[in-house]
Scaffold this motif. Structure first.
Motif, PDB file in Angstrom:
ATOM      1  N   TYR A  81      21.550  39.584  21.460  1.00 45.23           N
ATOM      2  CA  TYR A  81      22.761  40.145  20.887  1.00 45.23           C
ATOM      3  C   TYR A  81      23.481  39.064  20.093  1.00 45.23           C
ATOM      4  CZ  TYR A  81      21.657  43.366  24.584  1.00 45.23           C
ATOM      5  OH  TYR A  81      20.988  44.240  25.404  1.00 45.23           O
ATOM      6  N   PHE A  82      24.200  39.480  19.079  1.00 50.20           N
ATOM      7  CA  PHE A  82      25.110  38.574  18.412  1.00 50.20           C
ATOM      8  C   PHE A  82      26.348  38.483  19.297  1.00 50.20           C
ATOM      9  CE2 PHE A  82      22.773  40.293  14.670  1.00 50.20           C
ATOM     10  CZ  PHE A  82      22.163  39.098  14.301  1.00 50.20           C
ATOM     11  N   LEU A  83      26.785  37.272  19.554  1.00 52.98           N
ATOM     12  CA  LEU A  83      27.918  37.084  20.463  1.00 52.98           C
ATOM     13  C   LEU A  83      29.149  37.845  19.999  1.00 52.98           C
ATOM     14  CD1 LEU A  83      27.534  33.290  21.300  1.00 52.98           C
ATOM     15  CD2 LEU A  83      26.653  35.271  22.555  1.00 52.98           C
ATOM     16  N   HIS A  84      29.390  37.865  18.695  1.00 53.60           N
ATOM     17  CA  HIS A  84      30.584  38.560  18.199  1.00 53.60           C
ATOM     18  C   HIS A  84      30.517  40.064  18.448  1.00 53.60           C
ATOM     19  CE1 HIS A  84      27.865  38.658  14.670  1.00 53.60           C
ATOM     20  NE2 HIS A  84      28.391  39.843  14.478  1.00 53.60           N
ATOM     21  N   ASP A  85      29.321  40.613  18.626  1.00 55.51           N
ATOM     22  CA  ASP A  85      29.188  42.048  18.908  1.00 55.51           C
ATOM     23  C   ASP A  85      29.598  42.393  20.345  1.00 55.51           C
ATOM     24  OD1 ASP A  85      28.323  42.688  16.362  1.00 55.51           O
ATOM     25  OD2 ASP A  85      26.193  42.615  16.890  1.00 55.51           O
ATOM     26  N   LEU A  86      29.637  41.396  21.226  1.00 57.40           N
ATOM     27  CA  LEU A  86      29.986  41.653  22.624  1.00 57.40           C
ATOM     28  C   LEU A  86      31.494  41.682  22.859  1.00 57.40           C
ATOM     29  CD1 LEU A  86      27.297  39.383  24.331  1.00 57.40           C
ATOM     30  CD2 LEU A  86      27.156  41.836  23.830  1.00 57.40           C
ATOM     31  N   GLU A  90      33.703  47.271  26.641  1.00 57.59           N
ATOM     32  CA  GLU A  90      34.205  47.550  27.983  1.00 57.59           C
ATOM     33  C   GLU A  90      33.131  47.148  28.985  1.00 57.59           C
ATOM     34  OE1 GLU A  90      35.090  51.609  30.217  1.00 57.59           O
ATOM     35  OE2 GLU A  90      36.629  51.089  28.720  1.00 57.59           O
ATOM     36  N   VAL A  91      33.558  46.602  30.118  1.00 54.97           N
ATOM     37  CA  VAL A  91      32.635  46.197  31.173  1.00 54.97           C
ATOM     38  C   VAL A  91      32.859  47.097  32.385  1.00 54.97           C
ATOM     39  CG1 VAL A  91      31.859  44.299  32.649  1.00 54.97           C
ATOM     40  CG2 VAL A  91      32.692  43.818  30.323  1.00 54.97           C
ATOM     41  N   ARG A  92      31.748  47.625  32.894  1.00 58.73           N
ATOM     42  CA  ARG A  92      31.795  48.542  34.039  1.00 58.73           C
ATOM     43  C   ARG A  92      30.739  48.152  35.065  1.00 58.73           C
ATOM     44  NH1 ARG A  92      31.325  54.135  30.658  1.00 58.73           N
ATOM     45  NH2 ARG A  92      33.240  53.935  29.451  1.00 58.73           N
ATOM     46  N   THR A  93      30.931  48.647  36.274  1.00 58.20           N
ATOM     47  CA  THR A  93      29.913  48.503  37.322  1.00 58.20           C
ATOM     48  C   THR A  93      28.942  49.677  37.190  1.00 58.20           C
ATOM     49  OG1 THR A  93      31.079  49.820  38.966  1.00 58.20           O
ATOM     50  CG2 THR A  93      31.611  47.438  38.858  1.00 58.20           C
ATOM     51  N   THR A 103      36.873  39.600  26.110  1.00 59.33           N
ATOM     52  CA  THR A 103      37.800  39.003  25.151  1.00 59.33           C
ATOM     53  C   THR A 103      37.219  37.757  24.500  1.00 59.33           C
ATOM     54  OG1 THR A 103      38.862  37.739  26.909  1.00 59.33           O
ATOM     55  CG2 THR A 103      39.858  39.867  26.313  1.00 59.33           C
ATOM     56  N   GLU A 104      36.247  37.144  25.173  1.00 57.12           N
ATOM     57  CA  GLU A 104      35.690  35.901  24.650  1.00 57.12           C
ATOM     58  C   GLU A 104      34.402  35.584  25.391  1.00 57.12           C
ATOM     59  OE1 GLU A 104      37.458  31.480  23.576  1.00 57.12           O
ATOM     60  OE2 GLU A 104      38.764  33.063  24.291  1.00 57.12           O
ATOM     61  N   LEU A 105      33.591  34.710  24.814  1.00 57.73           N
ATOM     62  CA  LEU A 105      32.403  34.192  25.484  1.00 57.73           C
ATOM     63  C   LEU A 105      32.505  32.682  25.497  1.00 57.73           C
ATOM     64  CD1 LEU A 105      31.162  36.906  23.824  1.00 57.73           C
ATOM     65  CD2 LEU A 105      29.300  36.189  25.271  1.00 57.73           C
ATOM     66  N   TYR A 106      32.153  32.101  26.637  1.00 60.05           N
ATOM     67  CA  TYR A 106      32.159  30.651  26.783  1.00 60.05           C
ATOM     68  C   TYR A 106      30.731  30.186  27.022  1.00 60.05           C
ATOM     69  CZ  TYR A 106      37.152  31.327  27.659  1.00 60.05           C
ATOM     70  OH  TYR A 106      38.475  31.689  27.564  1.00 60.05           O
ATOM     71  N   GLU A 107      30.311  29.193  26.267  1.00 61.14           N
ATOM     72  CA  GLU A 107      28.980  28.636  26.489  1.00 61.14           C
ATOM     73  C   GLU A 107      29.073  27.609  27.599  1.00 61.14           C
ATOM     74  OE1 GLU A 107      25.159  26.878  24.069  1.00 61.14           O
ATOM     75  OE2 GLU A 107      27.084  26.967  23.061  1.00 61.14           O
ATOM     76  N   ARG A 108      28.292  27.802  28.637  1.00 60.77           N
ATOM     77  CA  ARG A 108      28.276  26.892  29.771  1.00 60.77           C
ATOM     78  C   ARG A 108      26.838  26.615  30.157  1.00 60.77           C
ATOM     79  NH1 ARG A 108      32.607  25.785  28.319  1.00 60.77           N
ATOM     80  NH2 ARG A 108      34.560  26.336  29.302  1.00 60.77           N
ATOM     81  N   GLY A 109      26.402  25.393  29.928  1.00 56.50           N
ATOM     82  CA  GLY A 109      25.036  25.022  30.281  1.00 56.50           C
ATOM     83  C   GLY A 109      24.040  25.889  29.560  1.00 56.50           C
ATOM     84  N   PRO A 110      23.115  26.465  30.305  1.00 59.31           N
ATOM     85  CA  PRO A 110      22.052  27.235  29.660  1.00 59.31           C
ATOM     86  C   PRO A 110      22.440  28.666  29.290  1.00 59.31           C
ATOM     87  CG  PRO A 110      21.706  27.193  32.016  1.00 59.31           C
ATOM     88  CD  PRO A 110      22.899  26.323  31.731  1.00 59.31           C
ATOM     89  N   GLY A 111      23.657  29.081  29.585  1.00 54.79           N
ATOM     90  CA  GLY A 111      24.021  30.468  29.315  1.00 54.79           C
ATOM     91  C   GLY A 111      25.474  30.623  28.908  1.00 54.79           C
ATOM     92  N   ASP A 136      25.095  48.400  25.969  1.00 49.76           N
ATOM     93  CA  ASP A 136      24.984  49.556  25.084  1.00 49.76           C
ATOM     94  C   ASP A 136      26.006  49.378  23.963  1.00 49.76           C
ATOM     95  OD1 ASP A 136      25.005  52.021  23.792  1.00 49.76           O
ATOM     96  OD2 ASP A 136      24.783  53.157  25.663  1.00 49.76           O
ATOM     97  N   LEU A 137      25.547  48.793  22.862  1.00 50.27           N
ATOM     98  CA  LEU A 137      26.457  48.519  21.751  1.00 50.27           C
ATOM     99  C   LEU A 137      27.016  49.806  21.153  1.00 50.27           C
ATOM    100  CD1 LEU A 137      24.576  45.605  19.944  1.00 50.27           C
ATOM    101  CD2 LEU A 137      26.568  45.440  21.453  1.00 50.27           C
ATOM    102  N   GLU A 138      26.199  50.847  21.077  1.00 53.70           N
ATOM    103  CA  GLU A 138      26.664  52.113  20.495  1.00 53.70           C
ATOM    104  C   GLU A 138      27.792  52.732  21.323  1.00 53.70           C
ATOM    105  OE1 GLU A 138      23.658  54.924  19.411  1.00 53.70           O
ATOM    106  OE2 GLU A 138      22.411  53.372  18.493  1.00 53.70           O
ATOM    107  N   ALA A 139      27.665  52.680  22.648  1.00 55.90           N
ATOM    108  CA  ALA A 139      28.699  53.233  23.523  1.00 55.90           C
ATOM    109  C   ALA A 139      29.832  52.239  23.747  1.00 55.90           C
ATOM    110  CB  ALA A 139      28.086  53.636  24.868  1.00 55.90           C
ATOM    111  N   GLY A 140      29.606  50.968  23.390  1.00 53.92           N
ATOM    112  CA  GLY A 140      30.635  49.946  23.575  1.00 53.92           C
ATOM    113  C   GLY A 140      30.822  49.538  25.020  1.00 53.92           C
ATOM    114  N   VAL A 141      29.701  49.522  25.801  1.00 58.73           N
ATOM    115  CA  VAL A 141      29.789  49.266  27.239  1.00 58.73           C
ATOM    116  C   VAL A 141      28.735  48.251  27.686  1.00 58.73           C
ATOM    117  CG1 VAL A 141      29.564  50.315  29.535  1.00 58.73           C
ATOM    118  CG2 VAL A 141      30.677  51.575  27.695  1.00 58.73           C
TER     119      VAL A 141
END
Length: 153
Positions: A81-86, A90-93, A103-111, A136-141
């Motif tokens: 995935y492109f990081l900006h697309d994430l 919305e994040v769900r269980t 809101t953001e992605l942080y690069e930490r070590g290998p991930g 699911d980029l299309e559903a935004g989840v």
């Protein structure tokens, strides 16, 4: 530190990159730079560009991002995935419980860590196959299956 896993492709000699702001957005007026050379340096890269004649000229673009036209980007593999697309998803269980939005992605070590805002606090969740069940980029989840106790921290 380059935000790509395709350093050789992005920084190929002759490639034209657009200078963006520090957040990764294109700026006006547009400024394009042509890669003249690149070498590793202290965990990052030192790049030389045809349009920047000396160190003073390079200082003018320090802290900015370099952007590549979408049509020049290599096709993504499945589960890439492109990081900006994430950001903004919305994040769900798996049970459908809403945890918040990325809101953001942080690069930490290998991930990477997903920063998730639930309206009251920020959760940091590893973005990896052990935790992330589906994007699911299309559903935004993004569906994650957190280990017990992770959401209680």
């Amino acid at each position: 530190m380059p935000a790509t896993d395709d350093v050789a492709g992005v920084y190929a000699i002759g490639r034209t990159l657009r200078v963006g702001d520090g957040e990764g957005h294109a700026t006006e007026p547009e400024l394009d730079l042509t890669v003249a050379g690149v070498r590793p340096f202290k965990g990052g890269l030192i790049a030389r560009f045809e349009e920047l004649a000396d160190r003073n000229a390079a200082e003018a673009v320090r802290g900015r991002t370099l952007l590549m036209p979408a049509e020049d980007v290599r096709p993504l593999e499945p589960d890439e995935y492109f990081l900006h697309d994430l950001v903004g998803l919305e994040v769900r269980t798996p049970a459908g419980v809403r945890l918040g939005k990325v809101t953001e992605l942080y690069e930490r070590g290998p991930g990477y860590l997903l920063a998730i805002d639930d309206g009251e606090r920020e959760l940091l969740i590893p973005f990896g196959s052990q935790m992330v069940r589906e994007v699911d980029l299309e559903a935004g989840v993004i569906t994650i299956d957190p280990i017990p106790g992770l959401l209680d921290l």
